[in-house]
Design an enzyme around this catalytic site. Structure first.
Site, PDB file in Angstrom:
ATOM      1  N   HIS A  72      50.359  85.930  -4.091  1.00 62.28           N
ATOM      2  CA  HIS A  72      51.421  86.429  -3.199  1.00 62.28           C
ATOM      3  C   HIS A  72      51.882  85.415  -2.168  1.00 62.28           C
ATOM      4  CE1 HIS A  72      49.207  87.720   0.577  1.00 62.28           C
ATOM      5  NE2 HIS A  72      48.188  87.515  -0.225  1.00 62.28           N
ATOM      6  N   CYS A  87      46.677  88.822  10.019  1.00 61.41           N
ATOM      7  CA  CYS A  87      45.539  89.741  10.127  1.00 61.41           C
ATOM      8  C   CYS A  87      45.218  90.030  11.590  1.00 61.41           C
ATOM      9  CB  CYS A  87      44.312  89.134   9.463  1.00 61.41           C
ATOM     10  SG  CYS A  87      44.697  88.207   7.996  1.00 61.41           S
TER      11      CYS A  87
HETATM   12  N1  PLP Z   1      42.711  82.020   2.640  1.00 56.54           N
HETATM   13  C1  PLP Z   1      43.773  81.701   3.385  1.00 56.54           C
HETATM   14  C2  PLP Z   1      43.878  80.329   3.958  1.00 56.54           C
HETATM   15  C3  PLP Z   1      44.777  82.646   3.608  1.00 56.54           C
HETATM   16  O1  PLP Z   1      45.832  82.312   4.360  1.00 56.54           O
HETATM   17  C4  PLP Z   1      44.637  83.932   3.050  1.00 56.54           C
HETATM   18  C5  PLP Z   1      45.645  84.979   3.316  1.00 56.54           C
HETATM   19  O2  PLP Z   1      46.353  84.949   4.297  1.00 56.54           O
HETATM   20  C6  PLP Z   1      43.514  84.204   2.259  1.00 56.54           C
HETATM   21  C7  PLP Z   1      42.574  83.227   2.084  1.00 56.54           C
HETATM   22  C8  PLP Z   1      43.314  85.542   1.633  1.00 56.54           C
HETATM   23  O3  PLP Z   1      44.170  85.702   0.522  1.00 56.54           O
HETATM   24  P1  PLP Z   1      44.546  87.163  -0.003  1.00 56.54           P
HETATM   25  O4  PLP Z   1      45.526  87.737   0.959  1.00 56.54           O
HETATM   26  O5  PLP Z   1      45.140  86.913  -1.356  1.00 56.54           O
HETATM   27  O6  PLP Z   1      43.286  87.927  -0.078  1.00 56.54           O
END
Ligand code: PLP
Length: 385
Positions: free
Chosen positions: A205, A328
């Site tokens: 995504h 988040c």
């Molecule tokens: N790692 C990083 C650097 C991210 O920016 C994100 C999501 O914002 C994730 C991991 C987690 O990915 P997902 O939203 O597909 O769980």
């Protein structure tokens, strides 16, 4: 609750991106009758398996990997967890993990939980520009280090870590290296034939595919235990594959590979124009991480002591979507752990806005934001006075 204007200027691509038309069309094709379970032997199953393998090939091509090294997961978080828990399960004598202070919560929160179970975690600090020193990572290695886990690009500032240099150090020390490339994949070139990491995560995504598909690259010859047991994904990840999302991801990887450098240059130009415009209208602004190599699309701007939440909400009322550091963290009044780790005081961290651009932004988007900002900043300043 007041109705919000639908965001017609979307500058929050590090949170998620709009689904590309190319992905949507590819996905719709596999939602029609005649496409079965990729594990079935009949024609419908074989058709599904063909689509799955095609997508695997596209992901591998974007990363310089081999198709069997690509394991489909549900998201980046799952890929990160599979890497960390899988690496720890390889050898119960190795109970130490090296990471940084600015990782994504999907890594940091798991590591905090693991500490409660007796795992030792070393968090290597970054400097005021968000840079990580490869020598400091090397110095943190211990005889019982099970894994080094680091992000390639920071989701809040876009700062890039020197992954190739760190990979040389981990390889020399015989310690497995996992890279969270969720923000880097498709935005900067990644060639895993040249960078000897064992594990690497990405997420559909962030690449204009829909949510629901991620990837863990597992280098040939490196074995880790699955999180979900089952026969799928060469027994590395059980559970039926989310074929529509995976097909979307394959198509997004093809799209990214087609024009990666052109898009990077174009988006970087927009980002630079935005930063120049902001500095012209608000000279006290500070671009966090500007002294470090950064993703071309990300700008994290500190507006001195103004309230970031008020700026973000005012932009939202004008149809401009941005974020306060990490998505988040939305709704929380705690300052970003990334900006705090870069030495910012609470007040400065809370005055920061993340603009993250993407494939569908244009010069007109940047100009509109630059037209709106002086009024918004003036109002927010007046409210604080
Ligand atoms: N790692 C990083 C650097 C991210 O920016 C994100 C999501 O914002 C994730 C991991 C987690 O990915 P997902 O939203 O597909 O769980």
């Amino acid at each position: 609750m007041t109705e919000k204007v639908a965001a017609d200027i979307y500058l929050d691509n590090n949170a998620t991106g709009a689904v590309a038309r190319e992905c949507l069309e590819a996905m719709l094709a596999c939602l029609r009758p005649g496409v079965g379970n990729p594990s079935s032997r009949h024609a419908a199953g074989m058709r599904a398996k063909g689509l799955l393998q095609e997508a695997r090939g596209e992901v591998a091509a974007l990363l310089g990997a081999r198709p069997p090294e690509i394991v489909f997961t549900s998201c980046g978080t799952e890929a990160n967890h599979m890497a960390i828990l899988g690496a720890l399960a390889r050898d119960p004598q190795r109970t130490h993990i090296v990471t940084s202070t600015v990782e994504h919560p999907s890594t940091l929160m798991l590591l905090r939980h693991l500490e409660e179970t007796g795992i030792r975690v070393s968090r290597v600090p970054v400097d005021t520009e968000g840079r990580l020193d490869p020598d400091a990572v090397r110095a943190a290695l211990a005889p019982d280090t099970a894994l080094v886990t680091l992000m390639w690009a920071n989701n809040e500032t876009g700062v890039l870590f020197p992954i190739a240099r760190i990979a040389e150090a981990t390889r020399a020390a015989g310690v497995p290296f996992h890279v969270d490339a969720v923000q880097a994949a498709g935005r900067v070139p990644i060639d895993l034939t040249q960078v000897p990491v064992e594990l690497l995560s990405l997420s559909g995504h962030k690449l204009h595919a829909p949510p629901g598909a991620g990837v863990l690259f597992v280098r040939k010859g490196f074995r880790i235990a699955p999180l979900l047991w089952g026969h799928q994904e060469r027994r590395m990840r059980g559970g039926i594959e989310n074929l529509p999302a995976i097909v979307g991801l394959g198509s997004a990887c093809a799209l990214a590979r087609e024009d990666l450098e052109t898009q990077a240059r174009r988006v970087c130009g927009l980002r630079d124009d935005l930063e120049r415009g902001i500095m012209a209208c608000f000279p006290a602004a500070r671009i966090h991480g500007a002294g470090a190599p950064r993703l071309p699309n990300t700008s994290n701007v500190g507006f001195a002591t103004l309230d970031g939440e008020q700026i973000m909400d005012a932009l939202d009322r004008h149809g401009v979507a941005v974020s306060l550091g990490a998505a988040c963290a939305l709704g929380g009044s705690e300052p970003s752990h990334v900006l705090t780790a870069m030495g910012l005081e609470r007040r400065s961290a809370l005055a920061s806005i993340r603009f993250s651009l993407g494939r569908y932004n244009t010069q007109a988007c940047v100009e509109r934001v630059l037209t709106l900002l002086p009024g918004i900043l003036g109002e927010v300043a007046a409210r604080a006075a």
